[in-house]
Design an enzyme around this catalytic site. Sequence first.
Site, PDB file in Angstrom:
ATOM      1  N   ASP A 141       0.841  -1.206   0.000  1.00  0.00           N
ATOM      2  CA  ASP A 141       0.000   0.000   0.000  1.00  0.00           C
ATOM      3  C   ASP A 141       0.869   1.246   0.000  1.00  0.00           C
ATOM      4  O   ASP A 141       0.465   2.289   0.518  1.00  0.00           O
ATOM      5  CB  ASP A 141      -0.919  -0.018   1.229  1.00  0.00           C
ATOM      6  CG  ASP A 141      -2.033   1.003   1.127  1.00  0.00           C
ATOM      7  OD1 ASP A 141      -2.622   1.345   2.172  1.00  0.00           O
ATOM      8  OD2 ASP A 141      -2.307   1.478   0.001  1.00  0.00           O
ATOM      9  N   LYS A 144       2.944   3.295  -5.649  1.00  0.00           N
ATOM     10  CA  LYS A 144       2.429   2.245  -6.541  1.00  0.00           C
ATOM     11  C   LYS A 144       3.505   1.751  -7.512  1.00  0.00           C
ATOM     12  O   LYS A 144       3.472   0.602  -7.921  1.00  0.00           O
ATOM     13  CB  LYS A 144       1.188   2.742  -7.284  1.00  0.00           C
ATOM     14  CG  LYS A 144       0.154   3.408  -6.360  1.00  0.00           C
ATOM     15  CD  LYS A 144      -0.107   2.626  -5.055  1.00  0.00           C
ATOM     16  CE  LYS A 144      -0.775   3.449  -3.969  1.00  0.00           C
ATOM     17  NZ  LYS A 144      -0.809   2.751  -2.640  1.00  0.00           N
ATOM     18  N   ASP A 169      -3.174  -2.928  -2.576  1.00  0.00           N
ATOM     19  CA  ASP A 169      -4.212  -1.908  -2.634  1.00  0.00           C
ATOM     20  C   ASP A 169      -4.019  -1.051  -3.889  1.00  0.00           C
ATOM     21  O   ASP A 169      -2.934  -0.996  -4.468  1.00  0.00           O
ATOM     22  CB  ASP A 169      -4.137  -1.006  -1.381  1.00  0.00           C
ATOM     23  CG  ASP A 169      -5.344  -0.075  -1.280  1.00  0.00           C
ATOM     24  OD1 ASP A 169      -5.206   0.975  -0.629  1.00  0.00           O
ATOM     25  OD2 ASP A 169      -6.409  -0.388  -1.855  1.00  0.00           O
ATOM     26  N   ASN A 170      -5.090  -0.382  -4.319  1.00  0.00           N
ATOM     27  CA  ASN A 170      -5.016   0.668  -5.345  1.00  0.00           C
ATOM     28  C   ASN A 170      -4.575   0.196  -6.726  1.00  0.00           C
ATOM     29  O   ASN A 170      -3.948   0.950  -7.471  1.00  0.00           O
ATOM     30  CB  ASN A 170      -4.072   1.790  -4.907  1.00  0.00           C
ATOM     31  CG  ASN A 170      -4.378   2.299  -3.530  1.00  0.00           C
ATOM     32  OD1 ASN A 170      -3.546   2.219  -2.632  1.00  0.00           O
ATOM     33  ND2 ASN A 170      -5.579   2.818  -3.352  1.00  0.00           N
ATOM     34  N   GLU A 199     -11.364   4.283  -1.302  1.00  0.00           N
ATOM     35  CA  GLU A 199     -11.823   4.586   0.051  1.00  0.00           C
ATOM     36  C   GLU A 199     -12.707   5.835   0.119  1.00  0.00           C
ATOM     37  O   GLU A 199     -12.382   6.872  -0.435  1.00  0.00           O
ATOM     38  CB  GLU A 199     -10.639   4.738   1.026  1.00  0.00           C
ATOM     39  CG  GLU A 199      -9.517   5.619   0.568  1.00  0.00           C
ATOM     40  CD  GLU A 199      -8.420   4.869  -0.150  1.00  0.00           C
ATOM     41  OE1 GLU A 199      -8.708   3.828  -0.769  1.00  0.00           O
ATOM     42  OE2 GLU A 199      -7.277   5.321  -0.138  1.00  0.00           O
TER      43      GLU A 199
HETATM   44  C1  LIG Z   1       1.968   5.786  -0.799  1.00  0.00           C
HETATM   45  C2  LIG Z   1       0.857   6.126   0.132  1.00  0.00           C
HETATM   46  C3  LIG Z   1       0.903   5.429   1.470  1.00  0.00           C
HETATM   47  C4  LIG Z   1       2.108   5.632   2.322  1.00  0.00           C
HETATM   48  O1  LIG Z   1       3.230   4.931   1.821  1.00  0.00           O
HETATM   49  C5  LIG Z   1       4.413   5.618   2.240  1.00  0.00           C
HETATM   50  N1  LIG Z   1       5.500   5.153   1.362  1.00  0.00           N
HETATM   51  C6  LIG Z   1       5.609   5.380   0.041  1.00  0.00           C
HETATM   52  N2  LIG Z   1       6.682   4.748  -0.466  1.00  0.00           N
HETATM   53  C7  LIG Z   1       7.260   4.108   0.563  1.00  0.00           C
HETATM   54  C8  LIG Z   1       8.417   3.278   0.668  1.00  0.00           C
HETATM   55  N3  LIG Z   1       9.177   2.994  -0.393  1.00  0.00           N
HETATM   56  N4  LIG Z   1       8.733   2.759   1.873  1.00  0.00           N
HETATM   57  C9  LIG Z   1       7.952   3.037   2.946  1.00  0.00           C
HETATM   58  N5  LIG Z   1       6.846   3.807   2.905  1.00  0.00           N
HETATM   59  C10 LIG Z   1       6.516   4.352   1.728  1.00  0.00           C
HETATM   60  C11 LIG Z   1       4.033   7.068   2.153  1.00  0.00           C
HETATM   61  O2  LIG Z   1       4.850   7.841   3.002  1.00  0.00           O
HETATM   62  C12 LIG Z   1       2.576   7.054   2.613  1.00  0.00           C
HETATM   63  O3  LIG Z   1       2.499   7.243   4.008  1.00  0.00           O
HETATM   64  N6  LIG Z   1      -0.438   5.791  -0.483  1.00  0.00           N
HETATM   65  C13 LIG Z   1      -0.940   6.527  -1.473  1.00  0.00           C
HETATM   66  O4  LIG Z   1      -0.290   7.411  -2.025  1.00  0.00           O
HETATM   67  C14 LIG Z   1      -2.380   6.328  -1.813  1.00  0.00           C
HETATM   68  C15 LIG Z   1      -3.032   7.296  -2.595  1.00  0.00           C
HETATM   69  C16 LIG Z   1      -4.391   7.199  -2.888  1.00  0.00           C
HETATM   70  C17 LIG Z   1      -5.045   8.227  -3.733  1.00  0.00           C
HETATM   71  C18 LIG Z   1      -6.103   7.874  -4.581  1.00  0.00           C
HETATM   72  C19 LIG Z   1      -6.741   8.838  -5.356  1.00  0.00           C
HETATM   73  C20 LIG Z   1      -6.310  10.157  -5.294  1.00  0.00           C
HETATM   74  F1  LIG Z   1      -6.942  11.087  -6.029  1.00  0.00           F
HETATM   75  C21 LIG Z   1      -5.249  10.514  -4.463  1.00  0.00           C
HETATM   76  C22 LIG Z   1      -4.615   9.559  -3.683  1.00  0.00           C
HETATM   77  C23 LIG Z   1      -5.148   6.132  -2.374  1.00  0.00           C
HETATM   78  C24 LIG Z   1      -4.513   5.172  -1.598  1.00  0.00           C
HETATM   79  O5  LIG Z   1      -5.218   4.121  -1.069  1.00  0.00           O
HETATM   80  C25 LIG Z   1      -3.139   5.237  -1.326  1.00  0.00           C
HETATM   81  O6  LIG Z   1      -2.573   4.216  -0.603  1.00  0.00           O
HETATM   82 MG   LIG Z   2      -3.937   2.557  -0.467  1.00  0.00          MG
END
Ligand SMILES: C[C@H](C[C@H]1O[C@@H](n2cnc3c(N)ncnc32)[C@H](O)[C@@H]1O)NC(=O)c1cc(-c2ccc(F)cc2)cc(O)c1O
Ligand SMILES: [Mg+2]
Length: 214
Positions: A141, A144, A169-170, A199
């Site tokens: 999650d 992507k 997810d997604n 969501e």
């Molecule tokens: C990416 C994020 C989730 C988190 O992941 C951490 N992260 C990242 N890369 C790494 C790594 N390589 N290692 C560790 N952590 C890491 C980050 O800091 C965020 O806290 N999730 C999303 O961007 C996300 C976006 C949408 C979304 C959907 C429609 C829209 F119009 C706008 C946004 C829906 C979702 O359900 C998501 O999950």
């Molecule tokens: Mg997600």
Amino acid sequence: TGSSRPQRMLKAVQKNATKGDPKSVISAIDSYCRHKEWAMNVGDDKGLILDSVLTEVNPSTALELGTYCGYSSVRIARLLSPDSKLITIEFNPAFAIIARQIIAYAGLQDKVTLVEGASGDLIPKMKEQFGIKSFDFVFLDHWKDRYVPDTKLLEDCGLLKKGTVLLADNVICPGAPEYLQYVRNNPRYESRYYPSNLEYTKVEDGLEKSVFLG
Ligand SMILES: C[C@H](C[C@H]1O[C@@H](n2cnc3c(N)ncnc32)[C@H](O)[C@@H]1O)NC(=O)c1cc(-c2ccc(F)cc2)cc(O)c1O
Ligand SMILES: [Mg+2]
């Protein structure tokens, strides 16, 4: 300077949930994000699919990539058996600090290990630093475009075993086309798509469940 969205989410939990009650933490976040301020938690609709896959797999060791504020960490950890563990990786410190508090408010801090850092750096350290032989369940999650490289990294580090379930997810919104291509056309995976919605919205999204065949 004002508060952040994660800080407001934590406040909603502290105001509306009961300490030590994961279900009330989940409801407080879903209600806040549905009625007050959208946030990128897996949410209640896709959350039901996550719950059903978890109940089926009953993992001893689970990994989550992309903790954000800890909503899915709570969703996952509440369903784990007594000695089972969840390791969740988050690289944004501002999100991690909120997630720790939400996980603790749910009373699940003993089942969840939140590790701050990038998945690409931490996955190779799982065996030596956390004594993990392999994962039974992985929830993807995070960014992507990291789904494919991190799945390959998990394979290469010997962290997947026959029967390990990956749940992503997604895969529709924002979308992970390369990941779908990878797991659906790879003889080492048996994949299935679970349609749902993004969501707290009516936008189409879904989860891809892929079983590693070894
Ligand atoms: C990416 C994020 C989730 C988190 O992941 C951490 N992260 C990242 N890369 C790494 C790594 N390589 N290692 C560790 N952590 C890491 C980050 O800091 C965020 O806290 N999730 C999303 O961007 C996300 C976006 C949408 C979304 C959907 C429609 C829209 F119009 C706008 C946004 C829906 C979702 O359900 C998501 O999950
Ligand atoms: Mg997600």
